[in-house]
Design a protein around this motif. Sequence first.
Motif, PDB file in Angstrom:
ATOM      1  N   ARG A  71      33.639 -31.977 -21.246  1.00  0.00           N
ATOM      2  CA  ARG A  71      33.450 -30.544 -21.449  1.00  0.00           C
ATOM      3  C   ARG A  71      34.420 -29.715 -20.605  1.00  0.00           C
ATOM      4  NH1 ARG A  71      31.955 -29.233 -25.717  1.00  0.00           N
ATOM      5  NH2 ARG A  71      31.134 -27.279 -24.990  1.00  0.00           N
ATOM      6  N   TYR A  72      35.363 -30.363 -19.935  1.00  0.00           N
ATOM      7  CA  TYR A  72      36.324 -29.627 -19.115  1.00  0.00           C
ATOM      8  C   TYR A  72      37.216 -28.707 -19.947  1.00  0.00           C
ATOM      9  CZ  TYR A  72      35.874 -30.560 -14.164  1.00  0.00           C
ATOM     10  OH  TYR A  72      35.464 -30.530 -12.849  1.00  0.00           O
ATOM     11  N   ASP A  73      37.288 -28.962 -21.249  1.00  0.00           N
ATOM     12  CA  ASP A  73      38.082 -28.096 -22.123  1.00  0.00           C
ATOM     13  C   ASP A  73      37.242 -26.965 -22.729  1.00  0.00           C
ATOM     14  OD1 ASP A  73      36.542 -29.633 -23.811  1.00  0.00           O
ATOM     15  OD2 ASP A  73      38.187 -30.136 -25.169  1.00  0.00           O
ATOM     16  N   PHE A  74      35.959 -26.875 -22.350  1.00  0.00           N
ATOM     17  CA  PHE A  74      35.077 -25.840 -22.890  1.00  0.00           C
ATOM     18  C   PHE A  74      35.543 -24.451 -22.463  1.00  0.00           C
ATOM     19  CE2 PHE A  74      31.655 -22.787 -22.212  1.00  0.00           C
ATOM     20  CZ  PHE A  74      31.153 -22.695 -23.493  1.00  0.00           C
ATOM     21  N   LYS A  75      35.549 -23.550 -23.439  1.00  0.00           N
ATOM     22  CA  LYS A  75      35.749 -22.124 -23.170  1.00  0.00           C
ATOM     23  C   LYS A  75      34.792 -21.369 -24.075  1.00  0.00           C
ATOM     24  CE  LYS A  75      40.303 -22.415 -24.228  1.00  0.00           C
ATOM     25  NZ  LYS A  75      41.675 -21.981 -24.505  1.00  0.00           N
ATOM     26  N   PRO A  76      34.220 -20.276 -23.590  1.00  0.00           N
ATOM     27  CA  PRO A  76      33.217 -19.562 -24.374  1.00  0.00           C
ATOM     28  C   PRO A  76      33.749 -19.027 -25.699  1.00  0.00           C
ATOM     29  CG  PRO A  76      33.293 -18.705 -22.139  1.00  0.00           C
ATOM     30  CD  PRO A  76      34.396 -19.691 -22.276  1.00  0.00           C
ATOM     31  N   GLU A  77      35.003 -18.635 -25.698  1.00  0.00           N
ATOM     32  CA  GLU A  77      35.647 -18.192 -26.937  1.00  0.00           C
ATOM     33  C   GLU A  77      37.155 -18.209 -26.734  1.00  0.00           C
ATOM     34  OE1 GLU A  77      35.704 -13.477 -27.213  1.00  0.00           O
ATOM     35  OE2 GLU A  77      33.655 -14.225 -26.997  1.00  0.00           O
ATOM     36  N   GLU A  78      37.881 -18.084 -27.812  1.00  0.00           N
ATOM     37  CA  GLU A  78      39.342 -18.091 -27.754  1.00  0.00           C
ATOM     38  C   GLU A  78      39.828 -16.969 -26.836  1.00  0.00           C
ATOM     39  OE1 GLU A  78      42.490 -20.136 -28.146  1.00  0.00           O
ATOM     40  OE2 GLU A  78      40.680 -20.740 -29.223  1.00  0.00           O
ATOM     41  N   GLY A  79      40.869 -17.269 -26.092  1.00  0.00           N
ATOM     42  CA  GLY A  79      41.425 -16.282 -25.181  1.00  0.00           C
ATOM     43  C   GLY A  79      40.890 -16.387 -23.763  1.00  0.00           C
ATOM     44  N   PHE A  80      39.848 -17.182 -23.565  1.00  0.00           N
ATOM     45  CA  PHE A  80      39.303 -17.399 -22.230  1.00  0.00           C
ATOM     46  C   PHE A  80      39.916 -18.669 -21.650  1.00  0.00           C
ATOM     47  CE2 PHE A  80      35.218 -14.887 -21.807  1.00  0.00           C
ATOM     48  CZ  PHE A  80      35.493 -14.023 -22.841  1.00  0.00           C
ATOM     49  N   MET A  81      39.916 -18.780 -20.333  1.00  0.00           N
ATOM     50  CA  MET A  81      40.318 -20.035 -19.705  1.00  0.00           C
ATOM     51  C   MET A  81      39.217 -21.063 -19.941  1.00  0.00           C
ATOM     52  SD  MET A  81      42.046 -19.232 -15.987  1.00  0.00           S
ATOM     53  CE  MET A  81      41.255 -17.706 -15.500  1.00  0.00           C
ATOM     54  N   SER A  82      39.625 -22.320 -20.087  1.00  0.00           N
ATOM     55  CA  SER A  82      38.638 -23.390 -20.176  1.00  0.00           C
ATOM     56  C   SER A  82      38.050 -23.632 -18.784  1.00  0.00           C
ATOM     57  CB  SER A  82      39.289 -24.679 -20.687  1.00  0.00           C
ATOM     58  OG  SER A  82      40.173 -25.199 -19.697  1.00  0.00           O
ATOM     59  N   PHE A  83      36.996 -24.433 -18.725  1.00  0.00           N
ATOM     60  CA  PHE A  83      36.403 -24.771 -17.429  1.00  0.00           C
ATOM     61  C   PHE A  83      37.457 -25.394 -16.522  1.00  0.00           C
ATOM     62  CE2 PHE A  83      34.209 -27.394 -14.369  1.00  0.00           C
ATOM     63  CZ  PHE A  83      33.154 -26.593 -13.963  1.00  0.00           C
ATOM     64  N   GLY A  84      38.199 -26.355 -17.031  1.00  0.00           N
ATOM     65  CA  GLY A  84      39.244 -27.007 -16.240  1.00  0.00           C
ATOM     66  C   GLY A  84      40.322 -26.024 -15.804  1.00  0.00           C
ATOM     67  N   GLU A  85      40.683 -25.110 -16.697  1.00  0.00           N
ATOM     68  CA  GLU A  85      41.684 -24.092 -16.341  1.00  0.00           C
ATOM     69  C   GLU A  85      41.175 -23.164 -15.247  1.00  0.00           C
ATOM     70  OE1 GLU A  85      44.095 -23.733 -20.592  1.00  0.00           O
ATOM     71  OE2 GLU A  85      42.228 -22.596 -20.310  1.00  0.00           O
ATOM     72  N   GLN A  86      39.875 -22.880 -15.248  1.00  0.00           N
ATOM     73  CA  GLN A  86      39.301 -22.068 -14.169  1.00  0.00           C
ATOM     74  C   GLN A  86      39.519 -22.770 -12.819  1.00  0.00           C
ATOM     75  OE1 GLN A  86      37.961 -19.047 -14.201  1.00  0.00           O
ATOM     76  NE2 GLN A  86      37.237 -18.700 -16.270  1.00  0.00           N
ATOM     77  N   MET A  87      39.258 -24.072 -12.797  1.00  0.00           N
ATOM     78  CA  MET A  87      39.402 -24.836 -11.556  1.00  0.00           C
ATOM     79  C   MET A  87      40.876 -24.906 -11.122  1.00  0.00           C
ATOM     80  SD  MET A  87      36.308 -25.705 -10.689  1.00  0.00           S
ATOM     81  CE  MET A  87      35.608 -24.231 -11.411  1.00  0.00           C
ATOM     82  N   LEU A  88      41.765 -25.116 -12.080  1.00  0.00           N
ATOM     83  CA  LEU A  88      43.192 -25.149 -11.750  1.00  0.00           C
ATOM     84  C   LEU A  88      43.695 -23.770 -11.312  1.00  0.00           C
ATOM     85  CD1 LEU A  88      44.615 -27.475 -14.550  1.00  0.00           C
ATOM     86  CD2 LEU A  88      44.361 -27.994 -12.103  1.00  0.00           C
ATOM     87  N   HIS A  89      43.126 -22.737 -11.887  1.00  0.00           N
ATOM     88  CA  HIS A  89      43.507 -21.374 -11.503  1.00  0.00           C
ATOM     89  C   HIS A  89      43.153 -21.119 -10.031  1.00  0.00           C
ATOM     90  CE1 HIS A  89      44.447 -17.146 -12.043  1.00  0.00           C
ATOM     91  NE2 HIS A  89      43.271 -16.839 -11.503  1.00  0.00           N
ATOM     92  N   ILE A  90      42.043 -21.650  -9.584  1.00  0.00           N
ATOM     93  CA  ILE A  90      41.676 -21.538  -8.168  1.00  0.00           C
ATOM     94  C   ILE A  90      42.764 -22.174  -7.310  1.00  0.00           C
ATOM     95  CG2 ILE A  90      40.060 -22.362  -6.400  1.00  0.00           C
ATOM     96  CD1 ILE A  90      37.821 -22.044  -8.570  1.00  0.00           C
ATOM     97  N   ALA A  91      43.190 -23.383  -7.682  1.00  0.00           N
ATOM     98  CA  ALA A  91      44.238 -24.082  -6.925  1.00  0.00           C
ATOM     99  C   ALA A  91      45.554 -23.305  -6.986  1.00  0.00           C
ATOM    100  CB  ALA A  91      44.429 -25.500  -7.451  1.00  0.00           C
TER     101      ALA A  91
END
Length: 171
Positions: free
Chosen positions: A49-69
């Motif tokens: 589910r790391y590729d989950f995003k609530p809708e198009e145009g949002f960051m995925s869960f994994g992208e949220q974590m990478l964005h923190i880094a």
Amino acid sequence: MKQSSSLLFFFLIAFQSFGQDYFRETFPQVWQRTIDYTLSVAESMPADRYDFKPEEGFMSFGEQMLHIAGNIEYLTEKITGEKVSFYDREQAAAFKKKDIISILMEANAQVAGLILTISSEALQEEVTFGNVKMSRVNLFYLLRDHQTHHRGQAVVYLRLNEIKVPAYVGW
């Protein structure tokens, strides 16, 4: 008048010293709690589910974590003047949960080490961030605030997937 000016100067110096001591005494534990809770949230999302995003145009869960880094890279460069990179952005789409968690751990460890090694003088030096002059201490608070913001979004993603959210680790 001279005595009043001397007294004011003494209090200003004492207050600045107190602020540095307070940061050094409290922020390492605050940052560790930030790390622990972020990693707990990251661990809670199943790998598929790391590729989950609530809708198009949002960051995925994994992208949220990478964005923190990525923000840690950016702000620690503002603090130290040295560029650091925790991952190759061109490879990010292929990262798995374990890769992302490893990147998060490395990025957060970088900040933890910096908190312990930065000099008192460097903490008080001003840097420019977004056309605003601020001390490096403020950048550490920005690091925490940014991580909290995106971790909060990740918590919403967990809830949308009906995944139990880890108990909050605050103080």
